[in-house]
Design a protein around this motif. Sequence first.
Motif, PDB file in Angstrom:
ATOM      1  N   LEU A 239       0.839  -1.201   0.000  1.00 42.26           N
ATOM      2  CA  LEU A 239       0.000   0.000   0.000  1.00 42.26           C
ATOM      3  C   LEU A 239       0.874   1.252   0.000  1.00 42.26           C
ATOM      4  O   LEU A 239       0.566   2.240  -0.663  1.00 42.26           O
ATOM      5  CB  LEU A 239      -0.919   0.008   1.229  1.00 42.26           C
ATOM      6  N   LEU A 240       1.966   1.176   0.759  1.00 43.93           N
ATOM      7  CA  LEU A 240       2.881   2.313   0.788  1.00 43.93           C
ATOM      8  C   LEU A 240       3.508   2.524  -0.600  1.00 43.93           C
ATOM      9  O   LEU A 240       3.659   3.652  -1.066  1.00 43.93           O
ATOM     10  CB  LEU A 240       3.965   2.065   1.846  1.00 43.93           C
ATOM     11  N   ALA A 241       3.806   1.421  -1.277  1.00 45.99           N
ATOM     12  CA  ALA A 241       4.326   1.528  -2.650  1.00 45.99           C
ATOM     13  C   ALA A 241       3.276   2.163  -3.560  1.00 45.99           C
ATOM     14  O   ALA A 241       3.591   2.969  -4.441  1.00 45.99           O
ATOM     15  CB  ALA A 241       4.727   0.150  -3.181  1.00 45.99           C
ATOM     16  N   ALA A 242       2.007   1.816  -3.316  1.00 48.45           N
ATOM     17  CA  ALA A 242       0.928   2.357  -4.147  1.00 48.45           C
ATOM     18  C   ALA A 242       0.850   3.877  -4.037  1.00 48.45           C
ATOM     19  O   ALA A 242       0.457   4.566  -4.979  1.00 48.45           O
ATOM     20  CB  ALA A 242      -0.407   1.733  -3.762  1.00 48.45           C
ATOM     21  N   SER A 243       1.223   4.394  -2.892  1.00 47.40           N
ATOM     22  CA  SER A 243       1.149   5.833  -2.607  1.00 47.40           C
ATOM     23  C   SER A 243       1.921   6.673  -3.610  1.00 47.40           C
ATOM     24  O   SER A 243       1.570   7.811  -3.880  1.00 47.40           O
ATOM     25  CB  SER A 243       1.673   6.079  -1.195  1.00 47.40           C
ATOM     26  N   ASP A 244       2.977   6.124  -4.172  1.00 45.32           N
ATOM     27  CA  ASP A 244       3.746   6.874  -5.171  1.00 45.32           C
ATOM     28  C   ASP A 244       4.349   5.969  -6.235  1.00 45.32           C
ATOM     29  O   ASP A 244       3.908   5.990  -7.386  1.00 45.32           O
ATOM     30  CB  ASP A 244       4.833   7.714  -4.501  1.00 45.32           C
ATOM     31  N   VAL A 245       5.352   5.175  -5.879  1.00 50.90           N
ATOM     32  CA  VAL A 245       6.114   4.476  -6.922  1.00 50.90           C
ATOM     33  C   VAL A 245       5.286   3.518  -7.764  1.00 50.90           C
ATOM     34  O   VAL A 245       5.446   3.450  -8.984  1.00 50.90           O
ATOM     35  CB  VAL A 245       7.371   3.757  -6.366  1.00 50.90           C
ATOM     36  N   LEU A 246       4.360   2.773  -7.129  1.00 49.70           N
ATOM     37  CA  LEU A 246       3.508   1.881  -7.919  1.00 49.70           C
ATOM     38  C   LEU A 246       2.540   2.700  -8.767  1.00 49.70           C
ATOM     39  O   LEU A 246       2.399   2.471  -9.968  1.00 49.70           O
ATOM     40  CB  LEU A 246       2.730   0.920  -7.016  1.00 49.70           C
ATOM     41  N   GLY A 247       1.908   3.686  -8.130  1.00 49.28           N
ATOM     42  CA  GLY A 247       0.954   4.523  -8.873  1.00 49.28           C
ATOM     43  C   GLY A 247       1.627   5.264 -10.010  1.00 49.28           C
ATOM     44  O   GLY A 247       1.047   5.450 -11.093  1.00 49.28           O
ATOM     45  N   THR A 248       2.864   5.675  -9.788  1.00 48.43           N
ATOM     46  CA  THR A 248       3.604   6.402 -10.822  1.00 48.43           C
ATOM     47  C   THR A 248       4.004   5.458 -11.960  1.00 48.43           C
ATOM     48  O   THR A 248       3.859   5.799 -13.139  1.00 48.43           O
ATOM     49  CB  THR A 248       4.831   7.095 -10.207  1.00 48.43           C
ATOM     50  N   GLY A 249       4.486   4.289 -11.605  1.00 46.56           N
ATOM     51  CA  GLY A 249       4.830   3.308 -12.643  1.00 46.56           C
ATOM     52  C   GLY A 249       3.588   2.888 -13.432  1.00 46.56           C
ATOM     53  O   GLY A 249       3.643   2.698 -14.649  1.00 46.56           O
ATOM     54  N   TRP A 250       2.485   2.773 -12.724  1.00 42.84           N
ATOM     55  CA  TRP A 250       1.224   2.383 -13.370  1.00 42.84           C
ATOM     56  C   TRP A 250       0.792   3.449 -14.370  1.00 42.84           C
ATOM     57  O   TRP A 250       0.434   3.153 -15.509  1.00 42.84           O
ATOM     58  CB  TRP A 250       0.141   2.184 -12.307  1.00 42.84           C
ATOM     59  N   PHE A 251       0.836   4.702 -13.936  1.00 39.61           N
ATOM     60  CA  PHE A 251       0.487   5.807 -14.845  1.00 39.61           C
ATOM     61  C   PHE A 251       1.401   5.807 -16.064  1.00 39.61           C
ATOM     62  O   PHE A 251       0.949   5.994 -17.202  1.00 39.61           O
ATOM     63  CB  PHE A 251       0.593   7.146 -14.116  1.00 39.61           C
ATOM     64  N   ALA A 252       2.693   5.598 -15.827  1.00 43.77           N
ATOM     65  CA  ALA A 252       3.646   5.608 -16.942  1.00 43.77           C
ATOM     66  C   ALA A 252       3.283   4.530 -17.958  1.00 43.77           C
ATOM     67  O   ALA A 252       3.310   4.767 -19.177  1.00 43.77           O
ATOM     68  CB  ALA A 252       5.068   5.400 -16.433  1.00 43.77           C
TER      69      ALA A 252
END
Lengths: 340, 340
Positions: B143-156
């Motif tokens: 969930l902490l990864a989702a807060s930025d790095v996962l969400g950012t990679g997903w958007f990319a």
Amino acid sequence: MRAVVLHAPGDVRVENIADPTIVEPTDAIIRVTAACICGSDLWPYRGYEDVNGPTPMGHEYIGIVEQVGDAVRDIEVGDYVVGSFVASDNSCEICRAGFQSRCIHQVMMGSVGTQSEYARIPLADGTLVKVPGEPTEEQARSLLAASDVLGTGWFAAVAAEAGPGKTVAVVGDGAVGLLAILAAQRLGAERIIAMSRHADRQALARTFGATDIVTERGEAGIAKIKELTGGYGAHSTVEAVGTQESMLQAIGATRPGGHVGYVGVSHGVELNGLDLFFATVSLLGGPAPVRRFLPELVELIMTDQINPGVVFDLTLPIEDAAKGYAAMDERRATKVLLTL
Amino acid sequence: MRAVVLHAPGDVRVENIADPTIVEPTDAIIRVTAACICGSDLWPYRGYEDVNGPTPMGHEYIGIVEQVGDAVRDIEVGDYVVGSFVASDNSCEICRAGFQSRCIHQVMMGSVGTQSEYARIPLADGTLVKVPGEPTEEQARSLLAASDVLGTGWFAAVAAEAGPGKTVAVVGDGAVGLLAILAAQRLGAERIIAMSRHADRQALARTFGATDIVTERGEAGIAKIKELTGGYGAHSTVEAVGTQESMLQAIGATRPGGHVGYVGVSHGVELNGLDLFFATVSLLGGPAPVRRFLPELVELIMTDQINPGVVFDLTLPIEDAAKGYAAMDERRATKVLLTL
């Protein structure tokens, strides 16, 4: 044959050059029935691009097929045809994805020249679209527009994702910008804002579907677009000039998450990465894959649903091509048609 | 409360600062249960961004709601929540179009600071996503990864239009690049090429779904991607670094008509307009609208369908934050989790 040849900036002549011949078995030779002068022809004419010796000019054309190479299957002698400013095989992965202007076998028609009595069309089967029936003079003018400026404006509007519910801003009131307005209207845009300072072009913009005119430029132009869109900016912006100012104006006028379709050939444009990052807009541009849209455009023209040929506001015999270049250079004409 | 504060490049300290309080009625205060150090925290740490006096650090967070302002409706005290690095109202036109990172009322969480015991979350109803149930420790890391790095990679990956039948290239093997691989895999990409020179990151890339590894960079890296794709280039390329070299590598590796999703914060990037014109690729990037994806990501994590938390390869108590910054700066750690 007679052909338009650029010798140096400002020095355009009509002279005799050799008739084109079949070079590759996929070539066709067409008798050009009309050609025209493009805004991008002005770059070398104005000295912004190098002129390396006498250069046959032109990349827009309609005409009748005179001869085909041995490997040509779909195009026949006698066909009335239109093609785009890039010859393409229309079968590679890039073409099939709709980007025929970047076909792996692409040939820029500007390197061939079409402001002439005849023209060699490489990759004829992929490049040429047959026109059903005999076009009227008005339809012929529109087909010639489809060859580049209409197809380019159409691509810009599609790249900018113009469509229902969208506010579209158009930067540039040359033929491409004006026809991007027509495209946006056909694509169902709710509101179309033309950025123009010229009364005659504003009038044409309104004819093509513009709902608003903005005369401000640069930061003031961006502020005006935001004012017209509740502070958000346009959903879709077409850039049809190619300068740093016009590109920044287009990006700045677009809301985050919006789309910029840019088709003005870039001259001196440098985009700062961080500014682009925080603009958070989609950018898509380049030489327009006109071939993608040609069958649809030919259909719309031959059924009199669109009349893009009205962008031609000066018609001259090819012998007077130099006058046509001067008129466009001095902005006395938006788009010049050359008869043959 | 205890908080991580950057005093000057390389000088990060953990010290007592005032507890946050409700400032706007739309605020919430959360007790942070875990925070982390972001690649973008390294820019000021390394002196590439100005440090204007002591600066509370951090913009990624999970935690439990302690207090809500009078206007907060959907979030309640006791909720386990995750949010993105940009607070957003999630109701303006930009948010509704899925670009919450550029909300007209956006507040960058980096200006608030979340590497601390408590954090003030502006626009709580729009920003925070409630986690169903109590996450396990592994789920909490994800969930902490989702807060930025996962969400950012997903958007990319979404911006690059990764999907079925697509070949996706990923430039950058930090946490964001690695998680863009996971995203591309979830989005159904046929082939995923990780550009990486580090054995441990290559291994993680394979775990997340990379099918090929390319170790070459720059022009050689572009040539290798073309070689792997029949000469065409990738359909979709993720840029997750932010330098001139990585950006040109991403654009160059992409076929005409393809898409580049860029999420590395640009530092010194300048794009030549004419090169971009002839690249003819779609460019979309910027601060990722993580909020768009959070509900889906929370669902995938809480049902154990993805485990992005494995990108955290160093876990430290917040008191040792300085060690964490040093480890990431020296590339001894990919991503550091701070416990509270």
